[in-house]
Design a protein around this motif. Structure first.
Motif, short mmCIF file in Angstrom:
data_model
loop_
_atom_site.label_atom_id
_atom_site.label_comp_id
_atom_site.label_asym_id
_atom_site.label_seq_id
_atom_site.Cartn_x
_atom_site.Cartn_y
_atom_site.Cartn_z
N PHE A 1 0.84 -1.20 0.00
CA PHE A 1 0.00 0.00 0.00
C PHE A 1 0.87 1.25 0.00
CE2 PHE A 1 -2.33 -3.44 2.11
CZ PHE A 1 -3.47 -3.50 1.31
N GLY A 2 1.72 1.37 -1.01
CA GLY A 2 2.61 2.51 -1.11
C GLY A 2 2.11 3.55 -2.08
N SER A 3 2.45 4.81 -1.85
CA SER A 3 2.07 5.88 -2.77
C SER A 3 2.85 5.70 -4.07
CB SER A 3 2.39 7.24 -2.16
OG SER A 3 3.80 7.43 -2.06
N PRO A 4 2.32 6.20 -5.20
CA PRO A 4 3.03 6.06 -6.47
C PRO A 4 4.46 6.58 -6.45
CG PRO A 4 0.77 6.74 -6.86
CD PRO A 4 0.98 6.77 -5.37
N LYS A 5 4.69 7.74 -5.82
CA LYS A 5 6.05 8.28 -5.78
C LYS A 5 6.98 7.39 -4.96
CE LYS A 5 7.06 12.64 -5.61
NZ LYS A 5 7.15 14.08 -5.22
N VAL B 1 -1.10 -0.91 -4.34
CA VAL B 1 -2.54 -0.71 -4.21
C VAL B 1 -2.78 0.47 -3.27
CG1 VAL B 1 -4.73 -1.73 -3.45
CG2 VAL B 1 -3.00 -3.16 -4.58
N LEU B 2 -3.54 1.43 -3.72
CA LEU B 2 -3.80 2.59 -2.87
C LEU B 2 -5.09 3.26 -3.32
CD1 LEU B 2 -2.02 3.51 -0.44
CD2 LEU B 2 -1.21 5.38 -1.86
N TRP B 3 -5.08 4.58 -3.30
CA TRP B 3 -6.23 5.41 -3.67
C TRP B 3 -5.67 6.78 -4.03
CZ3 TRP B 3 -5.37 2.82 0.84
CH2 TRP B 3 -4.75 3.57 1.85
N ASP B 4 -6.54 7.67 -4.45
CA ASP B 4 -6.08 9.01 -4.79
C ASP B 4 -5.95 9.82 -3.49
OD1 ASP B 4 -5.82 11.70 -5.69
OD2 ASP B 4 -6.76 11.15 -7.59
N VAL B 5 -4.73 9.93 -2.99
CA VAL B 5 -4.49 10.52 -1.68
C VAL B 5 -4.88 12.00 -1.60
CG1 VAL B 5 -2.75 11.00 0.08
CG2 VAL B 5 -2.73 8.82 -1.12
N PRO B 6 -4.55 12.84 -2.59
CA PRO B 6 -5.01 14.24 -2.51
C PRO B 6 -6.53 14.34 -2.40
CG PRO B 6 -3.28 14.05 -4.15
CD PRO B 6 -3.63 12.64 -3.74
N LYS B 7 -7.25 13.46 -3.06
CA LYS B 7 -8.71 13.50 -2.95
C LYS B 7 -9.17 13.08 -1.56
CE LYS B 7 -9.80 13.04 -7.84
NZ LYS B 7 -10.49 12.26 -8.91
N PRO C 1 -10.44 0.86 -4.21
CA PRO C 1 -9.00 1.10 -4.31
C PRO C 1 -8.55 1.26 -5.76
CG PRO C 1 -9.45 -1.14 -3.49
CD PRO C 1 -10.76 -0.48 -3.72
N THR C 2 -7.37 1.83 -5.91
CA THR C 2 -6.74 1.98 -7.22
C THR C 2 -5.48 1.12 -7.25
OG1 THR C 2 -7.53 4.26 -7.41
CG2 THR C 2 -5.71 3.63 -8.84
N VAL C 3 -5.29 0.40 -8.35
CA VAL C 3 -4.08 -0.41 -8.53
C VAL C 3 -3.13 0.36 -9.46
CG1 VAL C 3 -3.11 -2.57 -9.39
CG2 VAL C 3 -5.32 -2.57 -8.18
N PHE C 4 -1.91 0.60 -8.99
CA PHE C 4 -0.91 1.31 -9.78
C PHE C 4 0.11 0.30 -10.30
CE2 PHE C 4 -2.54 4.10 -6.47
CZ PHE C 4 -2.90 5.23 -7.17
N THR C 5 0.30 0.29 -11.60
CA THR C 5 1.26 -0.60 -12.25
C THR C 5 2.20 0.24 -13.11
OG1 THR C 5 -0.13 -0.92 -14.21
CG2 THR C 5 -0.51 -2.42 -12.34
N LYS C 6 3.08 -0.42 -13.81
CA LYS C 6 4.02 0.30 -14.68
C LYS C 6 3.27 1.12 -15.74
CE LYS C 6 7.79 -1.88 -15.65
NZ LYS C 6 8.85 -2.75 -16.25
N ALA C 7 2.07 0.67 -16.09
CA ALA C 7 1.32 1.34 -17.14
C ALA C 7 0.75 2.69 -16.73
CB ALA C 7 0.18 0.43 -17.63
N ASN C 8 0.45 2.87 -15.43
CA ASN C 8 -0.23 4.12 -15.02
C ASN C 8 0.44 4.86 -13.88
OD1 ASN C 8 -0.83 2.45 -12.85
ND2 ASN C 8 -3.02 2.88 -12.85
N ILE C 9 1.47 4.31 -13.28
CA ILE C 9 2.00 4.90 -12.06
C ILE C 9 2.62 6.27 -12.29
CG2 ILE C 9 4.36 3.92 -12.14
CD1 ILE C 9 3.91 3.24 -9.10
N GLY C 10 3.10 6.52 -13.52
CA GLY C 10 3.71 7.81 -13.81
C GLY C 10 2.72 8.95 -13.93
N ASN C 11 1.43 8.62 -13.90
CA ASN C 11 0.40 9.65 -14.04
C ASN C 11 0.05 10.31 -12.72
OD1 ASN C 11 0.21 8.95 -16.75
ND2 ASN C 11 -1.43 7.47 -16.39
N TYR C 12 0.65 9.87 -11.62
CA TYR C 12 0.27 10.35 -10.29
C TYR C 12 1.48 10.96 -9.60
CZ TYR C 12 -3.92 7.61 -11.14
OH TYR C 12 -5.08 7.11 -11.69
N ASN C 13 1.24 12.08 -8.91
CA ASN C 13 2.33 12.83 -8.29
C ASN C 13 2.15 12.94 -6.78
OD1 ASN C 13 4.70 14.39 -8.21
ND2 ASN C 13 3.53 16.30 -8.34
N PHE C 14 2.04 11.81 -6.11
CA PHE C 14 1.97 11.81 -4.64
C PHE C 14 2.58 10.52 -4.10
CE2 PHE C 14 -2.06 9.98 -6.06
CZ PHE C 14 -2.16 8.84 -5.30
#
Length: 344
Positions: free
Chosen positions: A261-265, A280-286, A331-344
């Motif tokens: 459960f780590g942030s994308p950054k 696996v996480l969520w949109d933390v700023p939201k 929850p949101t799953v961050f993988t190599k395909a989408n992790i670069g789209n998030y800045n937190f």
């Protein structure tokens, strides 16, 4: 000794300046050197006490919370201990209460130690809610939950099982043993494994850590003790880089799958290099936005509906009246395909 009138005025001015410098919103915030950030905006004072400051996760939370506070006309402060220290977190919370904050949200490290402080704050007329992590036995007015514990635990186990090929040994590196949220996520991870993945086996029991360095050491111990280990789930965000680094150091990239459960950054470098299958996480700023919105609703004396439209969030937020919980969404799953789209 007789003091001249101009000198009296000068002394009064100096006292006023010193008092202003020591208040929340100064350079070090209410937690002293370990409290992060000062107040932003003007208006009714609200605050959030994080589990630990200085990590991308809570920096992302703060960014969203400050945006919501500005929109809602609130003055927002965020503070937390420099390390996962429940005693220091309690001190920061009590400091905010004494400084006249009208509403305070907290992500409790140790719910039991926070319960009396929350009760005392409520008696003084301070509105208190929990966010990110709960204190279910306390007098908090609402819990702002990122996603249900079951959905989070199930998602993490599904991700690991897929990376492990549906069989083998895995371990769980958790956070502090008295953190209710981490324990609940770990429970649902194991429940999912037991009911859906009978060929996967938990080894080493739950391993508790309070820092990235401890997580690194526990992961190294687990890899050494179980040479056939095929996966590890890192529960708190602080454990993610430690676990991933332990796998990298052991030369086990591609052999021991990692999720958590780590942030994308926090996780990006490990996901991009293949050490981690996903995070696996969520949109933390939201989540920060929703937390401030919830405090504003309470301050305005408004009740929560079963479905609540919230500015900045893509879908209505569900409210469970029985547990007094606002659930942001799945929850949101961050993988190599989408992790670069998030800045937190």
């Amino acid at each position: 000794m007789k003091i001249s009138k101009p000198l009296v005025v000068l002394i009064a001015l100096l006292i006023a300046v010193l008092s202003a410098c020591s208040s929340v919103g100064g350079g070090s915030g209410p937690g002293g050197p370990s409290g992060a950030g000062g107040a932003s905006g003007a208006g009714t004072k609200v605050a959030f006490v994080s589990q630990v400051e200085g990590i991308p996760y809570f920096a992302g939370f703060k960014a969203g919370a400050e945006q919501a506070a500005q929109q809602l006309g609130l003055s927002y402060t965020q503070a937390g201990p420099a390390t996962a220290d429940s005693t220091e977190q309690l001190r920061i919370f009590n400091s905010l209460v004494s400084q006249g904050y009208q509403a305070i949200a907290i992500s409790p490290l140790d719910p039991n130690s926070m319960n009396p402080a929350i009760a005392a704050a409520r008696k003084q007329g301070v509105h208190v809610i929990t966010a990110d992590a709960d204190a279910p036995g306390s007098e908090r007015e609402v819990f702002v939950q990122q996603a249900t514990d079951q959905d989070l635990g199930f998602a993490a186990m599904d991700q690991l099982a897929q990376a492990m090929g549906g069989s083998g040994q895995y371990g769980i590196i958790s956070g502090a043993p008295d953190t209710q949220t981490f324990n609940s996520w770990s429970h649902f991870i194991q429940l999912r494994q037991q009911t859906k993945y009978p060929n996967i086996q938990l080894v080493g029991g739950l391993r508790y850590t309070a820092s990235t360095a401890q997580a690194l050491q526990e992961a190294q111990n687990l890899i050494t003790a179980y040479p056939g280990l095929k996966g590890i789930i890192a529960v708190p965000s602080t454990a993610v880089p430690g676990v991933a680094q332990a796998v990298r150091n052991a030369g086990k990239t591609g052999q021991v799958a990692v999720t958590g459960f780590g942030s994308p950054k926090t996780a990006a470098q490990f996901v991009d290099s293949g050490v981690m299958a996903s995070t696996v996480l969520w949109d933390v700023p939201k989540l920060g936005q929703l937390t401030v919105w919830a405090m504003k609703q309470i301050l305005d004396g408004k009740s929560f509906a079963q479905e609540n439209p919230v500015s900045g969030l893509d879908q209505p937020v569900r409210f469970d009246a029985a547990s007094r919980t606002l659930v942001m969404g799945p929850p949101t799953v961050f993988t190599k395909a989408n992790i670069g789209n998030y800045n937190f």
